[in-house]
Design an enzyme around this catalytic site. Structure first.
Site, PDB file in Angstrom:
ATOM      1  N   ARG A  12     -13.521  -8.472   2.214  1.00  0.00           N
ATOM      2  CA  ARG A  12     -12.119  -8.205   1.879  1.00  0.00           C
ATOM      3  C   ARG A  12     -11.287  -9.446   2.229  1.00  0.00           C
ATOM      4  O   ARG A  12     -10.406  -9.842   1.468  1.00  0.00           O
ATOM      5  CB  ARG A  12     -11.596  -7.006   2.690  1.00  0.00           C
ATOM      6  CG  ARG A  12     -12.163  -5.653   2.290  1.00  0.00           C
ATOM      7  CD  ARG A  12     -11.711  -5.229   0.920  1.00  0.00           C
ATOM      8  NE  ARG A  12     -10.260  -5.235   0.791  1.00  0.00           N
ATOM      9  CZ  ARG A  12      -9.456  -4.240   1.175  1.00  0.00           C
ATOM     10  NH1 ARG A  12      -9.968  -3.140   1.673  1.00  0.00           N
ATOM     11  NH2 ARG A  12      -8.148  -4.328   1.012  1.00  0.00           N
TER      12      ARG A  12
ATOM     13  N   ARG B 166       0.878  -1.186   0.000  1.00  0.00           N
ATOM     14  CA  ARG B 166       0.000   0.000   0.000  1.00  0.00           C
ATOM     15  C   ARG B 166       0.906   1.224   0.000  1.00  0.00           C
ATOM     16  O   ARG B 166       1.703   1.418   0.921  1.00  0.00           O
ATOM     17  CB  ARG B 166      -0.920   0.013   1.225  1.00  0.00           C
ATOM     18  CG  ARG B 166      -1.605   1.362   1.406  1.00  0.00           C
ATOM     19  CD  ARG B 166      -2.727   1.341   2.422  1.00  0.00           C
ATOM     20  NE  ARG B 166      -3.884   0.652   1.890  1.00  0.00           N
ATOM     21  CZ  ARG B 166      -5.114   0.747   2.416  1.00  0.00           C
ATOM     22  NH1 ARG B 166      -5.324   1.506   3.477  1.00  0.00           N
ATOM     23  NH2 ARG B 166      -6.126   0.092   1.884  1.00  0.00           N
TER      24      ARG B 166
ATOM     25  N   ASP C  83     -17.148   7.284  -1.717  1.00  0.00           N
ATOM     26  CA  ASP C  83     -15.896   7.170  -0.958  1.00  0.00           C
ATOM     27  C   ASP C  83     -15.632   8.552  -0.359  1.00  0.00           C
ATOM     28  O   ASP C  83     -16.295   9.532  -0.723  1.00  0.00           O
ATOM     29  CB  ASP C  83     -14.769   6.762  -1.934  1.00  0.00           C
ATOM     30  CG  ASP C  83     -13.426   6.482  -1.262  1.00  0.00           C
ATOM     31  OD1 ASP C  83     -13.387   6.364  -0.017  1.00  0.00           O
ATOM     32  OD2 ASP C  83     -12.414   6.384  -1.987  1.00  0.00           O
TER      33      ASP C  83
ATOM     34  N   GLN D 244     -10.261  -3.939  -3.143  1.00  0.00           N
ATOM     35  CA  GLN D 244     -11.581  -3.534  -2.650  1.00  0.00           C
ATOM     36  C   GLN D 244     -12.677  -3.961  -3.622  1.00  0.00           C
ATOM     37  O   GLN D 244     -13.776  -4.337  -3.217  1.00  0.00           O
ATOM     38  CB  GLN D 244     -11.617  -2.013  -2.449  1.00  0.00           C
ATOM     39  CG  GLN D 244     -12.933  -1.523  -1.874  1.00  0.00           C
ATOM     40  CD  GLN D 244     -13.177  -1.990  -0.449  1.00  0.00           C
ATOM     41  OE1 GLN D 244     -12.302  -1.855   0.404  1.00  0.00           O
ATOM     42  NE2 GLN D 244     -14.349  -2.549  -0.176  1.00  0.00           N
TER      43      GLN D 244
ATOM     44  N   HIS E 290      -7.394   0.693  -6.438  1.00  0.00           N
ATOM     45  CA  HIS E 290      -7.599  -0.117  -5.216  1.00  0.00           C
ATOM     46  C   HIS E 290      -8.330  -1.402  -5.634  1.00  0.00           C
ATOM     47  O   HIS E 290      -9.479  -1.630  -5.269  1.00  0.00           O
ATOM     48  CB  HIS E 290      -8.418   0.688  -4.204  1.00  0.00           C
ATOM     49  CG  HIS E 290      -8.434   0.104  -2.820  1.00  0.00           C
ATOM     50  ND1 HIS E 290      -7.656  -0.969  -2.440  1.00  0.00           N
ATOM     51  CD2 HIS E 290      -9.132   0.461  -1.705  1.00  0.00           C
ATOM     52  CE1 HIS E 290      -7.878  -1.252  -1.172  1.00  0.00           C
ATOM     53  NE2 HIS E 290      -8.771  -0.408  -0.705  1.00  0.00           N
TER      54      HIS E 290
ATOM     55  N   CYS F  43     -16.178   1.756   0.626  1.00  0.00           N
ATOM     56  CA  CYS F  43     -15.017   0.933   1.003  1.00  0.00           C
ATOM     57  C   CYS F  43     -14.642   1.112   2.466  1.00  0.00           C
ATOM     58  O   CYS F  43     -13.974   0.264   3.041  1.00  0.00           O
ATOM     59  CB  CYS F  43     -13.837   1.247   0.102  1.00  0.00           C
ATOM     60  SG  CYS F  43     -13.260   2.952   0.192  1.00  0.00           S
TER      61      CYS F  43
HETATM   62  N1  NVA Z   1      -9.884   6.760  -1.615  1.00  0.00           N
HETATM   63  C1  NVA Z   1      -9.493   6.351  -0.272  1.00  0.00           C
HETATM   64  C2  NVA Z   1      -9.756   4.897  -0.075  1.00  0.00           C
HETATM   65  C3  NVA Z   1      -9.438   4.403   1.321  1.00  0.00           C
HETATM   66  C4  NVA Z   1      -9.642   2.914   1.483  1.00  0.00           C
HETATM   67  C5  NVA Z   1      -8.041   6.691  -0.030  1.00  0.00           C
HETATM   68  O1  NVA Z   1      -7.222   6.479  -0.917  1.00  0.00           O
HETATM   69  O2  NVA Z   1      -7.735   7.203   1.061  1.00  0.00           O
HETATM   70  N1   CP Z   2     -11.220  -0.024   2.543  1.00  0.00           N
HETATM   71  C1   CP Z   2      -9.948  -0.054   2.958  1.00  0.00           C
HETATM   72  O1   CP Z   2      -9.016  -0.308   2.199  1.00  0.00           O
HETATM   73  O2   CP Z   2      -9.809   0.179   4.289  1.00  0.00           O
HETATM   74  P1   CP Z   2      -8.451   0.407   5.088  1.00  0.00           P
HETATM   75  O3   CP Z   2      -7.874   1.734   4.634  1.00  0.00           O
HETATM   76  O4   CP Z   2      -8.853   0.424   6.533  1.00  0.00           O
HETATM   77  O5   CP Z   2      -7.511  -0.707   4.780  1.00  0.00           O
END
Ligand code: NVA
Ligand code: CP
Length: 307
Positions: A293, A110, A225, A140, A137, A265
């Site tokens: 997930r 990540r 989101d 997800q 992502h 998500c």
């Molecule tokens: N769009 C959000 C998704 C978090 C799971 C981010 O990148 O922070």
């Molecule tokens: N939806 C998701 O990826 O959650 P986290 O940021 O908690 O991993």
């Protein structure tokens, strides 16, 4: 021996890395793994295998679902934060990939720049999984597609409405529309459209419709989101103004099909991108979505690490 024998190594950096048939088989397998876990069956095909989990951004769901998932499959997870490894002190990605992939069986990353996971994968001997970048992502979407299948059946031919930022989740929804064959209406403010190349590659099944109520008309699934993603914290105030009309609330859901699902998500900001009245409905599927997930990533690990 951690390398995958003579088979070419497969990565999962985008939904486009698997074929539509593979994706469908994967989410069906995820539901099977879920049933088998609930029945108390032990299934440990990944005994003695290690998943390296590199996190350069925060996470609740992703970390827990991968860690619990690989444990259930008989394997082990290593949490590698950039704060505590040499990655955070500037060791080149290529060198890190060469070294880490000689010791573990799979790497989950990540991070911010999508190019980083691509560079890591290019120098890795073992499968690399994108667990969120600024661009995509995909993990997800495995959970979201599994959740839709479990609650409403096949998503092919259905209409999905994305409300909000043209961000990493939106891009993965566009890729999902191609792979799972649904229509996608995207309601986003001017200046926050999804990446033009990703949108264009999806052809006419995905379209930007500015008015969120129009975009939600007849939808089978409504998704949103956060307005400010990780790394955009400084824009939060401005975004709250820009996105004020892009809230999933009862009025918007009333435009959708009467049995439309709502997904997010998570983490969610109630009162911003979604109202409590929508996300906390007694039949809300967002908790199944979060749980899935783990099941869908177990199916992914099983597939990528099959020997
Ligand atoms: N769009 C959000 C998704 C978090 C799971 C981010 O990148 O922070
Ligand atoms: N939806 C998701 O990826 O959650 P986290 O940021 O908690 O991993």
């Amino acid at each position: 021996m951690t390398a995958q024998g003579t088979q070419p190594v497969r990565h999962f950096l985008s939904l486009l890395d698997l074929t539509p048939d593979e994706l469908r088989a994967l989410i069906r397998r995820a539901s099977e793994l879920k049933r088998s876990l609930r029945a108390g069956e032990i299934h440990e095909p990944l005994k003695n295998q290690t998943l390296g989990m590199i996190f350069e951004k925060s996470s609740t769901r992703t970390r827990i679902s991968f860690e619990a998932g690989i444990t259930q499959l008989g394997g082990h997870a290593l949490f590698l934060s950039s704060r505590d490894t040499q990655l955070g002190r500037g060791e080149p990605i290529e060198d890190s990939a060469r070294v880490i992939s000689r010791m573990v069986d799979c790497v989950m990353i990540r991070t911010f720049e999508h190019a980083k996971v691509e560079l890591f994968a290019a120098h890795s001997r073992v499968p690399v999984i994108n667990a969120l970048t600024d661009l995509l992502h995909p993990c997800q979407l495995l959970a979201d597609m599994q959740t839709y299948l479990e609650h409403r059946g096949d998503i092919a031919g259905k209409t999905v409405t994305w409300v909000g930022d043209g961000n990493n989740m939106c891009h993965s929804y566009i890729n999902a529309a191609r792979q799972f064959d649904f229509r996608l209406n995207i309601a986003c403010p001017v200046g926050h459209e999804p990446n033009a190349a990703i949108l264009q590659a999806a052809g006419d099944r995905c379209q930007v419709i500015r008015d969120p109520l129009d975009a939600a008309s007849g939808a089978d699934l409504v998704v949103t989101d956060v307005w400010a993603s990780m790394g955009q914290e400084e824009e939060q105030r401005q975004r709250a103004v820009t996105f004020a009309n892009y809230q999933v609330n009862d009025q918007l859901m009333a435009q959708a099909q009467p049995n439309a699902l709502f997904m997010h998500c998570l983490p969610a900001h109630r009162g911003e991108e979604v109202t409590a009245s929508v996300i906390d409905r007694p039949d809300s599927v967002v908790w199944d979505e979060a749980e899935n997930r783990m099941h869908s990533q177990k199916a992914l690990l099983e597939m990528l690490l099959r020997r």
